[in-house]
Scaffold this motif. Structure first.
Motif, PDB file in Angstrom:
ATOM      1  N   LEU A  49      50.564  48.094  42.527  1.00  0.00           N
ATOM      2  CA  LEU A  49      50.001  47.132  43.460  1.00  0.00           C
ATOM      3  C   LEU A  49      48.490  47.013  43.263  1.00  0.00           C
ATOM      4  O   LEU A  49      47.936  45.913  43.271  1.00  0.00           O
ATOM      5  CB  LEU A  49      50.316  47.531  44.902  1.00  0.00           C
ATOM      6  CG  LEU A  49      49.767  46.614  45.982  1.00  0.00           C
ATOM      7  CD1 LEU A  49      50.335  45.206  45.828  1.00  0.00           C
ATOM      8  CD2 LEU A  49      50.122  47.162  47.362  1.00  0.00           C
ATOM      9  N   GLU A  50      47.835  48.149  43.045  1.00  0.00           N
ATOM     10  CA  GLU A  50      46.396  48.135  42.801  1.00  0.00           C
ATOM     11  C   GLU A  50      46.078  47.327  41.546  1.00  0.00           C
ATOM     12  O   GLU A  50      45.139  46.529  41.519  1.00  0.00           O
ATOM     13  CB  GLU A  50      45.884  49.566  42.635  1.00  0.00           C
ATOM     14  CG  GLU A  50      44.399  49.661  42.421  1.00  0.00           C
ATOM     15  CD  GLU A  50      43.954  51.086  42.205  1.00  0.00           C
ATOM     16  OE1 GLU A  50      44.290  51.649  41.139  1.00  0.00           O
ATOM     17  OE2 GLU A  50      43.266  51.624  43.087  1.00  0.00           O
ATOM     18  N   LEU A 110      47.857  44.874  40.287  1.00  0.00           N
ATOM     19  CA  LEU A 110      48.095  43.466  40.587  1.00  0.00           C
ATOM     20  C   LEU A 110      46.925  42.873  41.370  1.00  0.00           C
ATOM     21  O   LEU A 110      46.458  41.777  41.068  1.00  0.00           O
ATOM     22  CB  LEU A 110      49.393  43.304  41.378  1.00  0.00           C
ATOM     23  CG  LEU A 110      49.784  41.893  41.771  1.00  0.00           C
ATOM     24  CD1 LEU A 110      49.984  41.032  40.541  1.00  0.00           C
ATOM     25  CD2 LEU A 110      51.038  41.913  42.614  1.00  0.00           C
ATOM     26  N   LEU A 111      46.444  43.599  42.371  1.00  0.00           N
ATOM     27  CA  LEU A 111      45.301  43.129  43.156  1.00  0.00           C
ATOM     28  C   LEU A 111      44.053  42.998  42.286  1.00  0.00           C
ATOM     29  O   LEU A 111      43.271  42.058  42.441  1.00  0.00           O
ATOM     30  CB  LEU A 111      45.039  44.064  44.337  1.00  0.00           C
ATOM     31  CG  LEU A 111      46.102  44.051  45.435  1.00  0.00           C
ATOM     32  CD1 LEU A 111      45.832  45.140  46.454  1.00  0.00           C
ATOM     33  CD2 LEU A 111      46.151  42.692  46.103  1.00  0.00           C
ATOM     34  N   LEU A 112      43.880  43.926  41.348  1.00  0.00           N
ATOM     35  CA  LEU A 112      42.742  43.860  40.438  1.00  0.00           C
ATOM     36  C   LEU A 112      42.835  42.612  39.565  1.00  0.00           C
ATOM     37  O   LEU A 112      41.836  41.911  39.368  1.00  0.00           O
ATOM     38  CB  LEU A 112      42.686  45.112  39.566  1.00  0.00           C
ATOM     39  CG  LEU A 112      41.537  45.217  38.577  1.00  0.00           C
ATOM     40  CD1 LEU A 112      40.204  45.208  39.299  1.00  0.00           C
ATOM     41  CD2 LEU A 112      41.674  46.457  37.751  1.00  0.00           C
ATOM     42  N   GLN A 113      44.023  42.292  39.067  1.00  0.00           N
ATOM     43  CA  GLN A 113      44.192  41.081  38.251  1.00  0.00           C
ATOM     44  C   GLN A 113      43.882  39.826  39.054  1.00  0.00           C
ATOM     45  O   GLN A 113      43.238  38.905  38.560  1.00  0.00           O
ATOM     46  CB  GLN A 113      45.621  41.003  37.717  1.00  0.00           C
ATOM     47  CG  GLN A 113      45.910  41.968  36.606  1.00  0.00           C
ATOM     48  CD  GLN A 113      47.361  41.905  36.163  1.00  0.00           C
ATOM     49  OE1 GLN A 113      48.190  41.272  36.796  1.00  0.00           O
ATOM     50  NE2 GLN A 113      47.648  42.572  35.062  1.00  0.00           N
ATOM     51  N   ILE A 114      44.346  39.773  40.301  1.00  0.00           N
ATOM     52  CA  ILE A 114      44.081  38.614  41.154  1.00  0.00           C
ATOM     53  C   ILE A 114      42.577  38.467  41.388  1.00  0.00           C
ATOM     54  O   ILE A 114      42.024  37.375  41.297  1.00  0.00           O
ATOM     55  CB  ILE A 114      44.838  38.727  42.490  1.00  0.00           C
ATOM     56  CG1 ILE A 114      46.343  38.580  42.249  1.00  0.00           C
ATOM     57  CG2 ILE A 114      44.350  37.683  43.487  1.00  0.00           C
ATOM     58  CD1 ILE A 114      47.195  38.940  43.453  1.00  0.00           C
ATOM     59  N   THR A 115      41.908  39.584  41.657  1.00  0.00           N
ATOM     60  CA  THR A 115      40.466  39.566  41.888  1.00  0.00           C
ATOM     61  C   THR A 115      39.722  39.106  40.643  1.00  0.00           C
ATOM     62  O   THR A 115      38.820  38.270  40.728  1.00  0.00           O
ATOM     63  CB  THR A 115      39.967  40.968  42.293  1.00  0.00           C
ATOM     64  OG1 THR A 115      40.667  41.372  43.470  1.00  0.00           O
ATOM     65  CG2 THR A 115      38.478  40.968  42.555  1.00  0.00           C
ATOM     66  N   GLU A 116      40.108  39.639  39.480  1.00  0.00           N
ATOM     67  CA  GLU A 116      39.438  39.248  38.241  1.00  0.00           C
ATOM     68  C   GLU A 116      39.692  37.788  37.916  1.00  0.00           C
ATOM     69  O   GLU A 116      38.815  37.095  37.435  1.00  0.00           O
ATOM     70  CB  GLU A 116      39.898  40.137  37.093  1.00  0.00           C
ATOM     71  CG  GLU A 116      39.346  41.535  37.189  1.00  0.00           C
ATOM     72  CD  GLU A 116      39.905  42.448  36.135  1.00  0.00           C
ATOM     73  OE1 GLU A 116      40.853  42.069  35.421  1.00  0.00           O
ATOM     74  OE2 GLU A 116      39.400  43.570  36.025  1.00  0.00           O
ATOM     75  N   GLN A 117      40.903  37.329  38.171  1.00  0.00           N
ATOM     76  CA  GLN A 117      41.222  35.934  37.880  1.00  0.00           C
ATOM     77  C   GLN A 117      40.352  35.007  38.726  1.00  0.00           C
ATOM     78  O   GLN A 117      39.785  34.047  38.228  1.00  0.00           O
ATOM     79  CB  GLN A 117      42.695  35.655  38.150  1.00  0.00           C
ATOM     80  CG  GLN A 117      43.111  34.249  37.780  1.00  0.00           C
ATOM     81  CD  GLN A 117      44.590  34.025  37.996  1.00  0.00           C
ATOM     82  OE1 GLN A 117      45.292  34.871  38.503  1.00  0.00           O
ATOM     83  NE2 GLN A 117      45.048  32.861  37.613  1.00  0.00           N
ATOM     84  N   SER A 118      40.230  35.311  40.008  1.00  0.00           N
ATOM     85  CA  SER A 118      39.393  34.469  40.858  1.00  0.00           C
ATOM     86  C   SER A 118      37.921  34.628  40.500  1.00  0.00           C
ATOM     87  O   SER A 118      37.142  33.690  40.611  1.00  0.00           O
ATOM     88  CB  SER A 118      39.623  34.772  42.339  1.00  0.00           C
ATOM     89  OG  SER A 118      39.179  36.073  42.651  1.00  0.00           O
TER      90      SER A 118
END
Length: 132
Positions: free
Chosen positions: A6-7, A9-17
Motif C-alpha cells: 500500500l505504501e 502504491l501511495l508513493l506511485q500516486i504521489t510521484e505521478q501527481s
C-alpha cells in the motif's frame, strides 16, 4: 507485506501527481531532472550544480523543486535510492555492500539505517520477506 505494498502504491500516486506538468519555466527541466534521478540514483548528484545549469539560485531551485515533488532534492534522491535498493533486494542475490554502493551509499551501515527508516524493515529481512 500489505502495508508495504500500500505504501508503494501511495508513493506511485504521489510521484505521478508530482510529475504532472506545472506552469513555470523550470517545470520541464525539473521533470527531466526528477526522471534522471530516478534512473540513476546511485550517481553523485550535486544540486547546486543542477541549479546553476538551470540558471537559478540554489535556494530558488530548492523551493521550486519542493513545490513540484513535495520534498527537498536530497530527500527525493534518498527515496529514489531506497526504492532502487528495495528493487535490487527483491530481484538479485547481491550482497548488501554491493547494493549499498550501487544505490549511492558509501557505508553499508548508513544504508541499513536509511533503508529501515523508509521501509520499516532492515534490508536483510526485507529481502527474506519480498524476494521473488
Amino acid at each position: 507485506r500489505a502495508v508495504h505494498l500500500l505504501e508503494g502504491l501511495l508513493l506511485q500516486i504521489t510521484e505521478q501527481s508530482a510529475l504532472e506538468p506545472r506552469s513555470g519555466r523550470l517545470a520541464g527541466a525539473l521533470e527531466e531532472l526528477g526522471l534522471a534521478i530516478k534512473a540513476e540514483p546511485g550517481r553523485d548528484w550535486d544540486f547546486a550544480v543542477e541549479a546553476v545549469g538551470m540558471a537559478v539560485s540554489y535556494p530558488h531551485f530548492r523551493r521550486v523543486f519542493q513545490q513540484q515533488f513535495g520534498c527537498a532534492p536530497g530527500q527525493y534522491l534518498q527515496r529514489c535510492r531506497v526504492d532502487m535498493a528495495a528493487k535490487l533486494l527483491r530481484e538479485t542475490y547481491e550482497d548488501m555492500g554491493k547494493i549499498a554502493r550501487a544505490c549511492g551509499f558509501a557505508d553499508v551501515y548508513y544504508f541499513s539505517r536509511v533503508f529501515r527508516s523508509h521501509i520499516q524493515l532492515p534490508p536483510a529481512r526485507y529481502r527474506r520477506e519480498f524476494m521473488r
